[in-house]
Design an enzyme around this catalytic site. Structure first.
Site, PDB file in Angstrom:
ATOM      1  N   ALA A 101      53.501  73.019  53.925  1.00 27.25           N
ATOM      2  CA  ALA A 101      52.340  72.179  53.661  1.00 27.25           C
ATOM      3  C   ALA A 101      51.551  72.053  54.963  1.00 27.25           C
ATOM      4  CB  ALA A 101      52.785  70.811  53.163  1.00 27.25           C
ATOM      5  N   GLY A 155      57.077  73.763  52.440  1.00 25.93           N
ATOM      6  CA  GLY A 155      56.368  74.016  51.187  1.00 25.93           C
ATOM      7  C   GLY A 155      56.256  75.495  50.845  1.00 25.93           C
ATOM      8  N   GLU A 194      59.377  76.222  49.108  1.00 29.08           N
ATOM      9  CA  GLU A 194      59.320  75.529  47.809  1.00 29.08           C
ATOM     10  C   GLU A 194      58.386  76.251  46.837  1.00 29.08           C
ATOM     11  OE1 GLU A 194      58.377  71.863  49.923  1.00 29.08           O
ATOM     12  OE2 GLU A 194      60.039  70.904  48.884  1.00 29.08           O
ATOM     13  N   GLU A 246      61.485  70.260  57.271  1.00 26.47           N
ATOM     14  CA  GLU A 246      60.806  68.955  57.228  1.00 26.47           C
ATOM     15  C   GLU A 246      61.500  67.905  58.083  1.00 26.47           C
ATOM     16  OE1 GLU A 246      61.331  70.904  54.605  1.00 26.47           O
ATOM     17  OE2 GLU A 246      59.542  70.941  53.337  1.00 26.47           O
TER      18      GLU A 246
HETATM   19  N1  CAA Z   1      50.523  73.229  58.916  1.00 23.84           N
HETATM   20  C1  CAA Z   1      49.401  73.369  59.652  1.00 23.84           C
HETATM   21  N2  CAA Z   1      49.218  74.316  60.580  1.00 23.84           N
HETATM   22  C2  CAA Z   1      50.234  75.167  60.792  1.00 23.84           C
HETATM   23  C3  CAA Z   1      51.429  75.105  60.085  1.00 23.84           C
HETATM   24  C4  CAA Z   1      51.564  74.085  59.098  1.00 23.84           C
HETATM   25  N3  CAA Z   1      52.662  73.945  58.329  1.00 23.84           N
HETATM   26  N4  CAA Z   1      52.252  76.077  60.505  1.00 23.84           N
HETATM   27  C5  CAA Z   1      51.578  76.734  61.473  1.00 23.84           C
HETATM   28  N5  CAA Z   1      50.352  76.196  61.627  1.00 23.84           N
HETATM   29  C6  CAA Z   1      49.321  76.596  62.580  1.00 23.84           C
HETATM   30  C7  CAA Z   1      49.665  76.190  64.005  1.00 23.84           C
HETATM   31  O1  CAA Z   1      49.334  74.846  64.194  1.00 23.84           O
HETATM   32  C8  CAA Z   1      48.843  77.135  64.795  1.00 23.84           C
HETATM   33  O2  CAA Z   1      47.514  76.674  64.786  1.00 23.84           O
HETATM   34  P1  CAA Z   1      46.666  76.565  66.188  1.00 23.84           P
HETATM   35  O3  CAA Z   1      46.512  77.995  66.617  1.00 23.84           O
HETATM   36  O4  CAA Z   1      45.398  75.918  65.790  1.00 23.84           O
HETATM   37  O5  CAA Z   1      47.526  75.792  67.142  1.00 23.84           O
HETATM   38  C9  CAA Z   1      48.873  78.415  63.962  1.00 23.84           C
HETATM   39  O6  CAA Z   1      49.240  78.004  62.645  1.00 23.84           O
HETATM   40  C10 CAA Z   1      49.899  79.400  64.448  1.00 23.84           C
HETATM   41  O7  CAA Z   1      51.152  78.740  64.522  1.00 23.84           O
HETATM   42  P2  CAA Z   1      52.103  78.805  65.814  1.00 23.84           P
HETATM   43  O8  CAA Z   1      51.299  78.939  67.047  1.00 23.84           O
HETATM   44  O9  CAA Z   1      53.041  77.639  65.740  1.00 23.84           O
HETATM   45  O10 CAA Z   1      52.875  80.186  65.522  1.00 23.84           O
HETATM   46  P3  CAA Z   1      54.325  80.613  66.042  1.00 23.84           P
HETATM   47  O11 CAA Z   1      54.456  82.056  65.700  1.00 23.84           O
HETATM   48  O12 CAA Z   1      54.538  80.162  67.435  1.00 23.84           O
HETATM   49  O13 CAA Z   1      55.367  79.747  65.136  1.00 23.84           O
HETATM   50  C11 CAA Z   1      56.204  78.807  63.083  1.00 23.84           C
HETATM   51  C12 CAA Z   1      55.466  79.974  63.748  1.00 23.84           C
HETATM   52  C13 CAA Z   1      57.675  78.782  63.552  1.00 23.84           C
HETATM   53  C14 CAA Z   1      56.155  79.054  61.561  1.00 23.84           C
HETATM   54  C15 CAA Z   1      55.532  77.473  63.450  1.00 23.84           C
HETATM   55  O14 CAA Z   1      54.138  77.597  63.224  1.00 23.84           O
HETATM   56  C16 CAA Z   1      56.028  76.298  62.674  1.00 23.84           C
HETATM   57  O15 CAA Z   1      57.098  75.763  62.969  1.00 23.84           O
HETATM   58  N6  CAA Z   1      55.228  75.805  61.667  1.00 23.84           N
HETATM   59  C17 CAA Z   1      55.551  74.606  60.921  1.00 23.84           C
HETATM   60  C18 CAA Z   1      56.664  74.863  59.912  1.00 23.84           C
HETATM   61  C19 CAA Z   1      56.966  73.573  59.176  1.00 23.84           C
HETATM   62  O16 CAA Z   1      57.393  72.593  59.745  1.00 23.84           O
HETATM   63  N7  CAA Z   1      56.773  73.577  57.835  1.00 23.84           N
HETATM   64  C20 CAA Z   1      57.040  72.430  56.996  1.00 23.84           C
HETATM   65  C21 CAA Z   1      55.770  71.665  56.775  1.00 23.84           C
HETATM   66  S1  CAA Z   1      56.059  70.121  55.932  1.00 23.84           S
HETATM   67  C22 CAA Z   1      56.167  70.531  54.284  1.00 23.84           C
HETATM   68  O17 CAA Z   1      56.052  71.668  53.905  1.00 23.84           O
HETATM   69  C23 CAA Z   1      56.374  69.377  53.331  1.00 23.84           C
HETATM   70  C24 CAA Z   1      56.722  69.783  51.931  1.00 23.84           C
HETATM   71  O18 CAA Z   1      57.880  69.761  51.525  1.00 23.84           O
HETATM   72  C25 CAA Z   1      55.689  70.203  50.983  1.00 23.84           C
END
Ligand code: CAA
Length: 258
Positions: A66, A109, A112, A132
């Site tokens: 998400a 998400g 999911e 999460e």
């Molecule tokens: N939401 C918003 N933006 C996101 C994102 C997310 N879930 N995942 C990545 N991005 C964005 C980053 O913020 C970044 O944007 P900027 O360039 O503006 O900073 C861009 O995408 C590239 O990401 P990274 O620089 O972090 O890329 P990376 O290769 O270093 O890492 C990753 C990749 C490990 C997937 C890392 O991006 C990450 O940990 N993302 C979040 C994963 C996460 O926590 N997901 C769960 C979300 S909560 C949820 O989903 C609730 C639910 O149950 C529905």
């Protein structure tokens, strides 16, 4: 169909492909993106020429979850009053089979979303997880419910409580994905499976999907009964007559989807 901001859609014969397309955010699932998936899915559900649907992302990310930037500042009242994430479940009302073709990250998400589909095929670089917990929240779109059904309590609990990732090979071993293919072959392999499904009678395929999915909801006795009733009702279709007659006459069936 080309008015989408966050996805791409195409038709390849009887198969529709929806490609998540927010590369700068690793396909983070914003409200806008989910809304567009729902519109496209509904359109393909209503398209008689389409027999199955593939949903995919990029080589780097199926979807990284998400959209955290969209959620960060929300209050409880915002989340509750807006019934946040509720619209994601529209996907589960689609009656045509949906294959998630997953390369790269399928986190939170994203995992999911893949689990809401009917079959997950993984590229060998796919990564699954429910991180999460690291954000101070919990899976909100079926992760705690569907992952346990897919891979069992102990594995699901460990992933959800640690936020650790599962690679493609381990995801297959655990039963989360049907198979792992080389990343560059992913779309072709998904297309072969989708095309095979789409070659059958659409009415039978939808009955099949509905019946298999009922196993998620029903106890064994009720599920067996539901299955038998749907089995009986296939005898009201043209395509059951055609399928069995074609077998007896040693020819290929020609389905009318009714
Ligand atoms: N939401 C918003 N933006 C996101 C994102 C997310 N879930 N995942 C990545 N991005 C964005 C980053 O913020 C970044 O944007 P900027 O360039 O503006 O900073 C861009 O995408 C590239 O990401 P990274 O620089 O972090 O890329 P990376 O290769 O270093 O890492 C990753 C990749 C490990 C997937 C890392 O991006 C990450 O940990 N993302 C979040 C994963 C996460 O926590 N997901 C769960 C979300 S909560 C949820 O989903 C609730 C639910 O149950 C529905």
């Amino acid at each position: 169909t080309s008015n989408y901001q966050n996805i791409l859609t195409e038709k390849r014969g009887r198969v529709a492909i929806i490609t998540l397309n927010r590369p700068k955010a690793l396909n983070a699932l914003s409200d806008g993106l989910i809304g567009e998936i729902n519109i496209a899915m509904k359109q393909f559900q209503d398209d008689k020429d389409i027999g199955s649907i593939i949903i995919t992302g990029s080589e780097k990310a199926f979807a990284a979850g998400a959209d955290i930037k969209e959620m960060e500042k929300k209050t409880f009242a915002d989340a509750y009053n807006g019934d946040m994430l509720a619209q994601w479940h529209d996907l589960t009302t689609i009656r045509k089979p949906i294959i998630a073709a997953v390369n790269g990250y399928a986190l939170g998400g994203g995992c999911e979303l893949a689990m809401m589909c009917d079959i997950i095929i993984a590229g060998d670089k796919a990564v699954f997880g429910q991180p999460e917990i690291k954000l101070g929240t919990i899976p909100g779109c079926g992760g705690t419910q569907r992952l346990i059904r897919a891979i069992g309590k102990s594995k699901a609990m460990e992933l959800i409580l640690t936020g650790n990732n599962l690679n493609a090979v381990d995801a297959e071993r655990a039963g989360l994905v049907s198979r792992v293919v080389p990343a560059e072959e992913l779309i072709n392999e998904a297309l072969k499976t989708a095309d095979k499904i789409a070659s059958y009678s659409q009415v039978t395929v939808s009955m099949c999907k509905e019946t298999v999915n009922s196993a998620y909801e029903l106890n064994l006795r009720e599920g067996i009964k539901f299955e038998r009733r749907i089995f009986h009702s296939t005898f009201a279709t043209h395509d059951q007559k055609e399928g069995m007659n074609a077998f007896v006459e040693k020819r290929s069936p020609s389905w009318l989807n009714k």
